[in-house]
Design an enzyme around this catalytic site. Structure first.
Site, PDB file in Angstrom:
ATOM      1  CE  LYS A  54      40.161  47.489  40.399  1.00 58.14           C
ATOM      2  NZ  LYS A  54      39.571  47.781  39.103  1.00 58.14           N
ATOM      3  CD  GLN A  98      36.521  48.599  37.358  1.00 63.85           C
ATOM      4  OE1 GLN A  98      37.556  48.839  37.979  1.00 63.85           O
ATOM      5  NE2 GLN A  98      36.158  47.372  37.054  1.00 63.85           N
ATOM      6  CG  ASP A 121      43.866  48.568  34.268  1.00 61.31           C
ATOM      7  OD1 ASP A 121      43.910  47.573  35.008  1.00 61.31           O
ATOM      8  OD2 ASP A 121      42.894  49.339  34.203  1.00 61.31           O
TER       9      ASP A 121
HETATM   10  N1  GUN Z   1      37.167  45.511  34.424  1.00 64.61           N
HETATM   11  C1  GUN Z   1      37.350  44.177  34.627  1.00 64.61           C
HETATM   12  N2  GUN Z   1      38.653  43.907  34.852  1.00 64.61           N
HETATM   13  C2  GUN Z   1      39.304  45.077  34.792  1.00 64.61           C
HETATM   14  C3  GUN Z   1      40.673  45.433  34.953  1.00 64.61           C
HETATM   15  O1  GUN Z   1      41.570  44.607  35.176  1.00 64.61           O
HETATM   16  N3  GUN Z   1      40.934  46.769  34.816  1.00 64.61           N
HETATM   17  C4  GUN Z   1      39.979  47.691  34.541  1.00 64.61           C
HETATM   18  N4  GUN Z   1      40.355  48.956  34.410  1.00 64.61           N
HETATM   19  N5  GUN Z   1      38.709  47.389  34.394  1.00 64.61           N
HETATM   20  C5  GUN Z   1      38.370  46.091  34.525  1.00 64.61           C
END
Ligand code: GUN
Length: 300
Positions: A54, A98, A121
């Site tokens: 990311k 995350q 998100d």
């Molecule tokens: N963990 C797995 N997929 C995601 C996601 O799309 N966003 C976040 N914040 N954590 C994750």
């Protein structure tokens, strides 16, 4: 029949290109650089890989990337204090925590402490409610990526039968809301669904998001249906040598591809779209925060 391959890798590269062009214009014309803050608590290896990716892609499209790596034993108060600081920082337009978080942290409390306008998100209850009522919101990245590919392939989805397998807050539920918003007839199937094969056989669109390797075989797929495989599962691959592994989706690719009209591969399908949509959401958040027009074609 042999299915058309929906190339998520190429689609994601196109989205990143659009985001980068828009970011360049914002910098030049508005002196505005969109910024994304990512918080990782603990040392989960898969999460570390995602967070690194990311950060790299954020800077590649010209945005500011703020990474906060916290120890696994970080207290809830410390984490909430960091989120408050990021909520108040005008250089930060998107905040992502995350998941999963270590067990001692209350995931709902943490997510709902993010400013909804910065919740790239789309997990904050305000954004969930806005999406569910058809109002402008931040849309969760993976379902957004799936919808972009479906719209690109089909144009209108109106009246189609869609089956979403999986009812997670991250993928299944928001995916169902988005498909409803496209006027699909939506069924959400899950681990307790009876006669899953028959349910899936009625679908013009199948979105598989259960996290079970190759669970959906080709003979569940209606001929000509579109299969969107969200699963990313690592399985043993003794044919490649001892101790070797490979990635597979929730659908059995070769048998599904023989029957489907179109299918996303794993890897190279939905996966790359998720981060591309995160960048798109960060750009959208930066534009909204500054009263600027939103980029075209990067949100719903
Ligand atoms: N963990 C797995 N997929 C995601 C996601 O799309 N966003 C976040 N914040 N954590 C994750």
């Amino acid at each position: 029949m042999s299915a058309t391959l929906i190339d998520g890798k190429a689609f994601a590269a196109m989205i990143r290109g659009k985001v980068a062009d828009h970011v360049a214009r914002l910098k030049k014309e508005q002196e505005l650089t969109p910024g994304l803050a990512v918080i990782l608590v603990g040392e989960d290896p898969a999460s570390q890989v995602y967070v690194r990716s990311k950060g790299k892609q954020t800077t590649e499209v010209g945005m500011n990337s703020f990474e906060h790596k916290l120890a696994a034993n970080t207290s809830e108060a410390e984490l909430l204090a960091l989120i408050q600081q990021l909520n108040a920082n005008p250089e930060v337009h998107g905040i992502l925590v995350q998941l999963p978080l270590p067990d001692h942290l209350d995931e709902d409390l943490v997510i709902n402490s993010i400013d909804p306008a910065k919740d790239v998100d789309g997990f904050h209850i305000s954004n969930v409610g806005l999406l569910g009522t058809g109002q402008k919101s931040m849309v969760p990245c993976t379902p957004l990526g799936c919808l972009m590919m479906l719209r690109d392939h089909h144009g209108s989805l109106s009246g189609m039968n869609a089956v979403v397998i999986g009812r997670s807050n991250i993928v299944g539920k928001p995916m169902a809301q988005l498909l409803l918003g496209e006027s699909c007839t939506v069924t959400v199937a899950h681990s307790r669904t009876k006669d899953l094969a028959d349910v899936v056989r009625r679908a013009d669109i199948v979105v598989a998001a259960v996290g079970r390797p190759e669970m959906v075989p080709g003979d569940w797929i209606k001929p000509g249906a579109t299969v969107i495989d969200v699963g990313i599962n690592r399985i043993e691959a003794p044919e490649k040598g001892e101790g070797k592994t490979r990635l597979v989706g929730d659908c059995h690719y070769t048998s599904c591809a023989e029957v489907a009209g179109a299918i996303t591969p794993v890897p190279g399908g939905v996966g790359p779209m998720t981060i591309a949509c995160l960048l798109a959401n960060t750009l959208t958040a930066a534009c909204r925060a500054n009263g600027l027009p939103e980029p075209d074609g990067l949100t719903v």
